[in-house]
Structure formats: structure tokens, C-alpha cells
Design an enzyme around this catalytic site. Sequence first.
Site, short mmCIF file in Angstrom:
data_model
loop_
_atom_site.label_atom_id
_atom_site.label_comp_id
_atom_site.label_asym_id
_atom_site.label_seq_id
_atom_site.Cartn_x
_atom_site.Cartn_y
_atom_site.Cartn_z
N LYS A 21 0.84 -1.21 0.00
CA LYS A 21 0.00 0.00 0.00
C LYS A 21 0.88 1.26 0.00
CE LYS A 21 -2.79 0.73 3.75
NZ LYS A 21 -2.78 2.13 4.20
N GLY A 93 -4.83 8.21 5.38
CA GLY A 93 -3.92 9.25 5.87
C GLY A 93 -2.79 9.48 4.89
N ARG A 121 -7.94 12.84 12.44
CA ARG A 121 -6.50 12.58 12.57
C ARG A 121 -5.70 13.88 12.43
NH1 ARG A 121 -5.09 7.33 9.18
NH2 ARG A 121 -3.12 7.67 10.27
N GLN A 167 4.84 9.62 6.49
CA GLN A 167 3.88 10.41 5.70
C GLN A 167 4.29 11.88 5.73
OE1 GLN A 167 0.04 9.49 7.36
NE2 GLN A 167 0.01 7.44 6.48
N ASP A 317 2.49 -0.45 12.01
CA ASP A 317 1.23 -1.02 11.49
C ASP A 317 1.03 -2.47 11.92
OD1 ASP A 317 0.69 1.38 10.28
OD2 ASP A 317 1.50 0.79 8.34
N ARG A 348 -5.87 2.71 18.30
CA ARG A 348 -5.54 1.28 18.24
C ARG A 348 -5.16 0.69 19.59
NH1 ARG A 348 -2.76 0.92 12.21
NH2 ARG A 348 -4.78 0.84 11.17
N ARG A 390 -6.94 -2.94 10.44
CA ARG A 390 -5.90 -3.76 11.08
C ARG A 390 -6.41 -4.37 12.40
NH1 ARG A 390 -1.90 -2.97 7.39
NH2 ARG A 390 -1.54 -0.82 6.77
C1 S3P Z 1 2.75 5.16 6.05
C2 S3P Z 1 3.34 5.61 7.19
C3 S3P Z 1 2.85 5.29 8.53
C4 S3P Z 1 1.93 4.08 8.50
C5 S3P Z 1 0.91 4.16 7.40
C6 S3P Z 1 1.60 4.26 6.06
C7 S3P Z 1 3.33 5.57 4.75
O1 S3P Z 1 2.12 6.38 9.02
O2 S3P Z 1 1.29 3.91 9.74
O3 S3P Z 1 0.09 3.02 7.42
O4 S3P Z 1 2.97 4.97 3.72
O5 S3P Z 1 4.15 6.49 4.76
P1 S3P Z 1 2.83 7.62 9.75
O6 S3P Z 1 3.71 8.28 8.76
O7 S3P Z 1 1.71 8.52 10.17
O8 S3P Z 1 3.56 7.02 10.91
#
Ligand code: S3P
Length: 433
Positions: A21, A93, A121, A167, A317, A348, A390
Site C-alpha cells: 500500500k 492518511g 487525525r 507520511q 502497522d 488502536r 488492522r
Molecule cells: C505510512 C506511514 C505510517 C503508516 C501508514 C503508512 C506511509 O504512518 O502507519 O500506514 O505509507 O508512509 P505515519 O507516517 O503517520 O507514521
Amino acid sequence: MRAVRLARRGLKGRVSVPGDKSISHRAALLAALAQGTTQIANFSSSADCRSTLNCLSALGTDIIIKDNLVVIEGKGLDGFRPAAGMLDAGNSGSTMRMLAGILAGQSFESVITGDESLRLRPMNRIAIPLRQMGAEVITSEGGYAPLRIRGGRLCPIEYTLPVASAQVKSCVLLAGLYADGVTAVYEPVPTRNHTEIMLKEFGAAVEVSGAGVAVRGYPRMRACDYVVACDISSAAFLIAAAVLLPDSDLTLVNVGVNPTRRSFIDLLLSWGAQIELLNLRFVHGEPVADVRVQSSVLRADSLSRSISGKVIANLIDEIPILAVIATKVEGGVCVRDAAELRVKESDRLRYIVDNLRAMGVEVTEYADGFEIERPQKLRSAKVVTAQDHRIAMAFTIAGLLADGETLIDFPECVAVSFPSFYDTLDEVLSYAD
Ligand code: S3P
């Protein structure tokens, strides 16, 4: 509602889980920013990645989807047009935070929103650096979506992440593509590094040194045919079931095992799990392997029972399924420094603890984690998923270990990351009959 029953036999066979993903989101975004046509094979079938494609289409990108092959006509950095209405990131997100970095480079205004969970969020973590770069970002009160974003040519910044978040790192790096000069992001703790690896694949100038990643603005990005590795975070649920149930011998093929994502496997190995990484190779700079898993007895020592600090970001995750595994680890398991879990698709930590307790497990809840002292029997219960994919998948695996019939209140939410989860599980369970 879905009923899950005790599984008396393990998981067998050779299966693949959907494309990663995190990698799929990034491949779609970078393909849209490149010049030329990109074909992305094994694109994630998740609803989250569909949200990214829908947003890119709304911004004028031509996208063809044929099963798991996605073909994207790149628009170049400045080829988007304003969307007719609000962009909808759904539950994702990653879509909202990473796309916000690109929207900050557009001279037109965009509004991006999401579902009820996503609108709760925290978004100040991206609004703050994007404003420092010169974009206008208006959040709703308290720093939540919808986000109203308008930008253009941005100023490069040097930004130290206040939270360990890939992210946020990616958001700033993508905005950095629209900045005159070099934008650098420093992370207190290393997080998944797919953006930096993939930016190079698409021809951007990226430098990684120590805890920093730097990108030069206005690169010439070129289309690149891309094959997405399978998602280790989805594989984790099947790995857990195979480890915990008797007589398992399961191979998950083509799984991405990037060191910033594979701490879940490393941890299980440290507890004595029988897991082998076979046929290790590199695809587009990402390590990929076939993961063979057999039933195992898990034992933690005083060091390996404690999961905290840097490693948390690399298995964030996987913590819901780790909590289920923890009920079967000799020596117990204690997770700390994981307060970020409270601002994921659900709180979670709360749903992990509540559902474990409903299944009869003694567990201590902390503000930033939980502790399970010893191996315990699970009993069937009604699981509250809070529509969090999840949580639903983790407690489905818990249901396979519990006497009686466990009920999952919202099983369809697995589509957020792993739509074929129940079919794949049935397939590998039936091989074992
Ligand atoms: C992700 C980063 C993580 C993760 C999310 C996917 C990404 O989040 O929990 O499922 O693809 O960069 P955070 O950057 O908020 O920790």
C-alpha cells in the site's frame, strides 16, 4: 458481522498478498508527476490506494486500471488542473498527507477531505512545514481536515520531524519538488524510506545522508515501469497465523522486506519463530523475498520482551497483530513509545486492549503501549473493530486461536488495505484440511 472459529490445523500453501500500500500510493503520485506513461504492476487493491487514484483523476490525470495493473499518463510537475469539487482521501492518511505536499506546489486552491476517521487525525504535522515553505494551508479548528491548500513556487526548508512519520517526511519531500533549491528533512528515528528510493527511480535528485534526506526542486521526472512488491504489513496477519497454529508451512511470495519495514519479522525471529527469507532480490531498489513460515514456539528473554524506542516506527502497522501474538509468547511482551497508535485509523491501543480483555486476556494498558505478562488462553468474543482494518484482521487471527465462535462486527473494513483477506485466509486454511 463475520464468525471466526477455532482452527485446529495450520496454514499451508504458497500465496501472495496484495501489492504494498505504501509503495503503491507513492508510485501513483510520482507517476502523475513524471513526463510520459508509467505502468504500475501489482498495484495495491486497497481502498486507500483507490482514493489516491481518484484524487489524481480529479486533478486531471488520465488513469487506466486493469485489475492490478495501473497505467498513468504523467502530467509533469505543473500539469494538474483544479478539481471540480473537494478531493476525497477516504480513510487514507497517506493519500491526504502526501498529496497535500503536491497540492502545496500548485498555484490553484484545492480542498481535501476524508471520512469520519480521517477527519479526526492530526494534520498540523503537515500544515506547519508546508506553511514554512510558503503555502497557504487552512485546517478546520484544532488542525484537522478538510484542508484548504494553495501554493505555487515554494521556498526550500530544512525540517526536523517532531514525530516519526514517513507520511510527513514524504509530504515535505514532495513539496520540495516545487521549491527553488534543496529541501532537507531530518528524522529523529528512521521511518520507511520508500519515497526516497522511488524518487530516484523516477529521476529526481535525492541525497540520503545519516538521518537526513534532501531533494532538489524542479527535477525532470521520467516515467518508469514499476512492479510493486507485496505488502509485508498485510502478510503479517498470515505470518502470525502460520506461526501460532500447529502444522503450518506457508510461503508468501514476493514480499517487500525493506529494512525499514521488516522489524516485525526480525522480532519474531528473535523469539524463535521459524521464518526464512528465500530468493532475496532487489526490485526498483526495494528488497523482495519469498517468506516461508512454519509453526513455532515463541520465547522472549528479558531484552526481546521489551519493544520500545526506534523499532516502533518500523513495525507501527504490525502492532495490532503483534498484540495477538504476544498472548502466546513465553516470557511476555511489553510495548512502549507507541502513543502514535492512538491517532491511527482508530485509537488502536484502546481497541487492542479492549478486545484482548473481551477475549479473556490479562493486559495492562499504558498511555503509550501495553503489557502482557505471560501466555494466555483466548476465548471467543464479540470483537469491536471501530471499522479499523488492522484491528479487524488482527482479531480475526485471534479468533482462529480462541475456543468457540468469535464475531467480527465490521469485517468489510479489511478492504481498506487487504480486500481479499478472508478469501486468502480461507484458501490457506483449506489447504491444511
Ligand atoms: C505510512 C506511514 C505510517 C503508516 C501508514 C503508512 C506511509 O504512518 O502507519 O500506514 O505509507 O508512509 P505515519 O507516517 O503517520 O507514521
